[in-house]
Design a protein around this motif. Sequence first.
Motif, PDB file in Angstrom:
ATOM      1  N   LEU A 147      54.821  66.773   5.273  1.00 53.70           N
ATOM      2  CA  LEU A 147      56.248  67.047   5.423  1.00 53.70           C
ATOM      3  C   LEU A 147      56.595  67.266   6.880  1.00 53.70           C
ATOM      4  CD1 LEU A 147      58.595  67.387   3.544  1.00 53.70           C
ATOM      5  CD2 LEU A 147      58.251  69.837   3.646  1.00 53.70           C
ATOM      6  N   LYS A 151      59.017  65.088   9.142  1.00 49.81           N
ATOM      7  CA  LYS A 151      60.173  65.619   9.877  1.00 49.81           C
ATOM      8  C   LYS A 151      60.163  65.155  11.318  1.00 49.81           C
ATOM      9  CE  LYS A 151      60.469  70.142   8.711  1.00 49.81           C
ATOM     10  NZ  LYS A 151      61.067  71.472   8.803  1.00 49.81           N
ATOM     11  N   LEU A 154      61.213  61.623  11.378  1.00 46.58           N
ATOM     12  CA  LEU A 154      62.668  61.572  11.143  1.00 46.58           C
ATOM     13  C   LEU A 154      63.425  61.913  12.414  1.00 46.58           C
ATOM     14  CD1 LEU A 154      63.670  63.297   7.791  1.00 46.58           C
ATOM     15  CD2 LEU A 154      64.424  61.095   8.662  1.00 46.58           C
ATOM     16  N   LYS A 155      62.979  62.991  13.023  1.00 47.76           N
ATOM     17  CA  LYS A 155      63.661  63.448  14.226  1.00 47.76           C
ATOM     18  C   LYS A 155      63.604  62.370  15.295  1.00 47.76           C
ATOM     19  CE  LYS A 155      62.923  66.488  17.908  1.00 47.76           C
ATOM     20  NZ  LYS A 155      61.757  66.995  18.521  1.00 47.76           N
ATOM     21  N   ILE A 158      65.956  59.538  14.343  1.00 47.05           N
ATOM     22  CA  ILE A 158      67.356  59.891  14.596  1.00 47.05           C
ATOM     23  C   ILE A 158      67.647  59.816  16.082  1.00 47.05           C
ATOM     24  CG2 ILE A 158      69.049  61.748  14.510  1.00 47.05           C
ATOM     25  CD1 ILE A 158      67.817  62.654  11.921  1.00 47.05           C
ATOM     26  N   GLU A 159      66.708  60.334  16.878  1.00 54.47           N
ATOM     27  CA  GLU A 159      66.948  60.283  18.319  1.00 54.47           C
ATOM     28  C   GLU A 159      67.043  58.850  18.806  1.00 54.47           C
ATOM     29  OE1 GLU A 159      64.183  62.699  20.422  1.00 54.47           O
ATOM     30  OE2 GLU A 159      65.170  64.555  19.766  1.00 54.47           O
ATOM     31  N   VAL A 161      68.137  56.352  17.050  1.00 58.37           N
ATOM     32  CA  VAL A 161      69.450  55.855  16.633  1.00 58.37           C
ATOM     33  C   VAL A 161      70.528  56.379  17.579  1.00 58.37           C
ATOM     34  CG1 VAL A 161      71.217  56.096  14.852  1.00 58.37           C
ATOM     35  CG2 VAL A 161      68.883  55.555  14.216  1.00 58.37           C
ATOM     36  N   LEU A 162      70.401  57.654  17.926  1.00 55.75           N
ATOM     37  CA  LEU A 162      71.409  58.236  18.793  1.00 55.75           C
ATOM     38  C   LEU A 162      71.416  57.592  20.164  1.00 55.75           C
ATOM     39  CD1 LEU A 162      70.961  62.012  17.950  1.00 55.75           C
ATOM     40  CD2 LEU A 162      72.634  60.435  17.077  1.00 55.75           C
ATOM     41  N   GLU A 163      70.259  57.090  20.561  1.00 55.44           N
ATOM     42  CA  GLU A 163      70.199  56.489  21.887  1.00 55.44           C
ATOM     43  C   GLU A 163      70.664  55.043  21.904  1.00 55.44           C
ATOM     44  OE1 GLU A 163      69.722  57.785  24.797  1.00 55.44           O
ATOM     45  OE2 GLU A 163      69.544  59.769  23.919  1.00 55.44           O
ATOM     46  N   ARG A 164      71.008  54.529  20.727  1.00 52.53           N
ATOM     47  CA  ARG A 164      71.503  53.150  20.675  1.00 52.53           C
ATOM     48  C   ARG A 164      72.794  53.074  21.455  1.00 52.53           C
ATOM     49  NH1 ARG A 164      71.871  50.889  14.719  1.00 52.53           N
ATOM     50  NH2 ARG A 164      69.933  51.761  13.983  1.00 52.53           N
ATOM     51  N   LYS A 167      72.764  55.129  26.830  1.00 51.28           N
ATOM     52  CA  LYS A 167      71.910  56.311  26.806  1.00 51.28           C
ATOM     53  C   LYS A 167      72.801  57.542  26.933  1.00 51.28           C
ATOM     54  CE  LYS A 167      67.373  54.982  27.480  1.00 51.28           C
ATOM     55  NZ  LYS A 167      67.606  54.458  26.141  1.00 51.28           N
ATOM     56  N   LEU A 168      72.547  58.491  26.055  1.00 53.72           N
ATOM     57  CA  LEU A 168      73.381  59.685  26.003  1.00 53.72           C
ATOM     58  C   LEU A 168      73.426  60.381  27.353  1.00 53.72           C
ATOM     59  CD1 LEU A 168      75.091  61.118  24.050  1.00 53.72           C
ATOM     60  CD2 LEU A 168      73.139  62.398  23.256  1.00 53.72           C
ATOM     61  N   ASP A 169      72.279  60.475  27.980  1.00 53.36           N
ATOM     62  CA  ASP A 169      72.227  61.173  29.272  1.00 53.36           C
ATOM     63  C   ASP A 169      73.042  60.423  30.321  1.00 53.36           C
ATOM     64  OD1 ASP A 169      68.804  61.988  28.622  1.00 53.36           O
ATOM     65  OD2 ASP A 169      70.604  63.206  28.325  1.00 53.36           O
TER      66      ASP A 169
ATOM     67  N   HIS B 335      76.315  65.485  23.259  1.00 53.00           N
ATOM     68  CA  HIS B 335      74.952  65.695  23.682  1.00 53.00           C
ATOM     69  C   HIS B 335      74.381  66.941  22.999  1.00 53.00           C
ATOM     70  CE1 HIS B 335      71.641  66.578  26.541  1.00 53.00           C
ATOM     71  NE2 HIS B 335      71.621  65.273  26.671  1.00 53.00           N
ATOM     72  N   MET B 338      73.876  66.411  19.249  1.00 46.81           N
ATOM     73  CA  MET B 338      72.766  65.534  18.928  1.00 46.81           C
ATOM     74  C   MET B 338      71.434  66.231  19.141  1.00 46.81           C
ATOM     75  SD  MET B 338      73.873  61.816  20.072  1.00 46.81           S
ATOM     76  CE  MET B 338      74.953  60.921  18.992  1.00 46.81           C
ATOM     77  N   ILE B 350      68.299  68.063   7.462  1.00 46.18           N
ATOM     78  CA  ILE B 350      68.241  66.784   8.168  1.00 46.18           C
ATOM     79  C   ILE B 350      68.945  65.715   7.341  1.00 46.18           C
ATOM     80  CG2 ILE B 350      66.722  64.977   9.028  1.00 46.18           C
ATOM     81  CD1 ILE B 350      64.720  67.019   9.794  1.00 46.18           C
ATOM     82  N   MET B 362      77.924  59.129  15.827  1.00 47.73           N
ATOM     83  CA  MET B 362      77.696  57.831  16.452  1.00 47.73           C
ATOM     84  C   MET B 362      79.014  57.185  16.845  1.00 47.73           C
ATOM     85  SD  MET B 362      74.606  57.470  16.836  1.00 47.73           S
ATOM     86  CE  MET B 362      74.471  55.777  17.381  1.00 47.73           C
ATOM     87  N   LYS B 365      80.336  58.901  19.804  1.00 50.31           N
ATOM     88  CA  LYS B 365      79.570  58.537  20.991  1.00 50.31           C
ATOM     89  C   LYS B 365      80.026  57.184  21.504  1.00 50.31           C
ATOM     90  CE  LYS B 365      75.008  57.496  22.670  1.00 50.31           C
ATOM     91  NZ  LYS B 365      74.264  56.315  22.382  1.00 50.31           N
TER      92      LYS B 365
END
Lengths: 199, 620
Positions: A147, A151, A154-155, A158-159, A161-164, A167-169, B335, B338, B350, B362, B365
């Motif tokens: 598990l 996790k 998964l994390k 997700i990260e 996907v979020l960076e698609r 780039k967030l930064d 930020h 996320m 989650i 998303m 963003k």
Amino acid sequence: MVKLFALSIFHKGASEARLLKTASDLQSFSFFQRGTVNEFMTFASKTIVERTQPALRQSVKQDAYMCHVYVRADNLAGVLIADHEYPHRVAHTLITKILDDFTAKVSADQWPNGTEATISFDVLPAFLARYQNPVEADPLTKMQNDLDETKIILKNTIEAVLERGEKLDDMVSKSEKLSLQSKAFYKTAKKTNSCCSFT
Amino acid sequence: MFPHLKGHGQRVNLQLLQEANCRELVQQLERIEGSKVIVLDEAMIGPLNLVTRPKLFADRGIRLLALKPELHLPREVTNVVYVVRPRVALMDQLAGHVKAGGGQAGRQYHILFAPRRSCLCISQLENSGVLGSFGRIAELAWNYLPLDADVVTMELPNAFRDVSVDGDTSSLYQAAVGLVQLQRLYGRIPKIYGKGEQAHRVWEHAKQLGRDERSLYNGDKGIVDQLILLDRSIDLLSPLATQLTYEGLIDEFYGIRQNKLMLPSEHFPSDGGLGGGAGGNIGNGSRADESQSLLGDGEMKTIMLHSGETLYAELRNKHFNEVTKLLARKAREIHAQMHATSQDKSVKEIKSFVENLLPQLMAQKKATSEHTAIAGLLHEQVNAVAFADDLAAEQEFMVCADIDKPSAYIEDQIASKAELRGVLRLICLQCAAASGLKEKLLNHYKRELVQVYGLEVLLTISNLEKAGLLHQQTESRAYAVLRKTLHLTVDDNVEVEPKDISYVHSFYAPLTARLVEHSLKPLGWQSLKSQINNLPGPTFEDFQAQLVGIGGRHTGATVAEKSLLHVPRVVLVCFVGGCTFAEVAALRFLAAQEDNNVEFLIATTKIINKHSFLDSLMGS
């Protein structure tokens, strides 16, 4: 480092505890120490069984070791000596399991008077070896570990996907830069003298 | 189909207008039997997108084509339907098509003139000898089209020029017809205020047409409480001034066409799998629609800019400096949200995050990323030296500094043969701020212009003079007086979180917006009586009361207005001749003030900016 050192089965008699079977893994000790350590562990196990009431589980810290003991109501007891990191739950699960196995294989009448030599129960070393790695052996721990791993995956997913897209930064720094560079659009119009302004 | 037209909790629902317009087209199309193809005048492509979705045509198997002189019409189609503005020049292209397709058996040509047919056009077709080939010649009565939840437009970029330079008042008549159409949908408007010659004409037409509409007079008053008609010519300074709201800047630098912005995709980091709408995608959300992309160009990215886009709706009316701050804050918030996932969370948490928050996050963003890119582009433009210098010159005029002298900056610009449009803008600005240039000064500029740009510039100057943007000074200094009495310019200007509409040009509140602001006060324009008369054209007031009885007599002179405390009054502000995004932003600001208790619906012939306004006057 999780480590199991010794696994023993006792019968708790009226006055003393009787060792029925034992297995140990003393690889981590130097060759010369092993004998002493072995004696010590047997002695410690015996003592702890004698000091534990029936139908009781205990985990007792002894120097660098943790002694897990379970004395059943029928006075059959199991002792597991492990290091401090070995998960308690797994330890007690193991003890319960071997006691159940022992009860199945060795009839109760042999308990009060048996010795290591007379009792035939050979699976202790195998158990000891297997349970060196609590994760593999214990289904619950294994599941918890799986598990946790899931996790983390998964994390990470997700990260990802979020960076698609951008780039967030990058987005944060770009917008930060913009907001800091804002200039005033209206500078109070000065009444210009007809003096020349070379533009 | 266009959910953002409903707005949020507002009384006027423009989706009704969109549906009515759409129905109108469908009904016209259904009267034509057989397979069809629609050929659109370039001026109609944008308006079509405001009212229909491509699916409408796909479902009926109708292809859309752009009107071009050399147009290849598919062979198997029996009906060719032209949807065009009534311009004589276009008729030649139509004639060309008919002649080229001569042999086609069974083919019928039809025309839908939007919004009205023109006899001149029909004669032109007759003269070309092709009139016989046309089956149905009908009108597509699209007067006002919904641009957003609170704006309707006629999409007539040349309305001001047509009237003031060419003396063609058809756009005024159209505006009137449009007003009656709106009243048919939303009910009778009981109280009317207005200022300006053309505004007055529109109202006179509308009143007349309204009298013929039985339905207007039989019922209670409609949703709209008041109509304010404003003639562009009462305030020529505002459309010439540089807009400093986010939407205004985008329009001035890049041009927003019917809520769409197209920019080279290289400015935008790639979207990966989640979007990237290159080509003419209409609407937000239906990715399944494959659009009939008449503008299709994979190099460009199309961004939708209307109130349905949440982030844009927040940013659009704000001053650019506030926008950059907001974007930075949004980026930080996203930020943070996320990275909240990196903390220890249970699988259940989650899961809920992925299903509920993630898609939203998303989308936020993506929007923030796009707008940060756009803001970055604007920032570059706005920091250019030329822009800053122009702006400084403009601002000096607006505070009437050295307004009667030849401007050294303008002279330098002419001498370096800068873009004519920009030079003319500044001269017209000076003229507007000075309420007219002294003869000597005007002639001086004219001489300089001719020397550098050639004699042709005199034609343009003549247009500007006819339009009232260049004229000689009379005694009244209307702007200077109004600047003080109406606080058109403010000294303590606030750009971020402003309390006053002057933020739209940093320190200048558009005159039209101030007039509307004053009309909201209890005394209305009464308190401005003397000043408002300084502005050109009549100041008028009227009412449309309910008819009572068979004889059709009006009820008493006063219209009893039940003012319900919490229900905002709805005011339709009609700009005759065009308005800017800055003016729209100023009105939206007023509507957002709780104390004003008002909801605006803005009607305009077109949304203009300093460039398009001058372009319309400079063209031949």
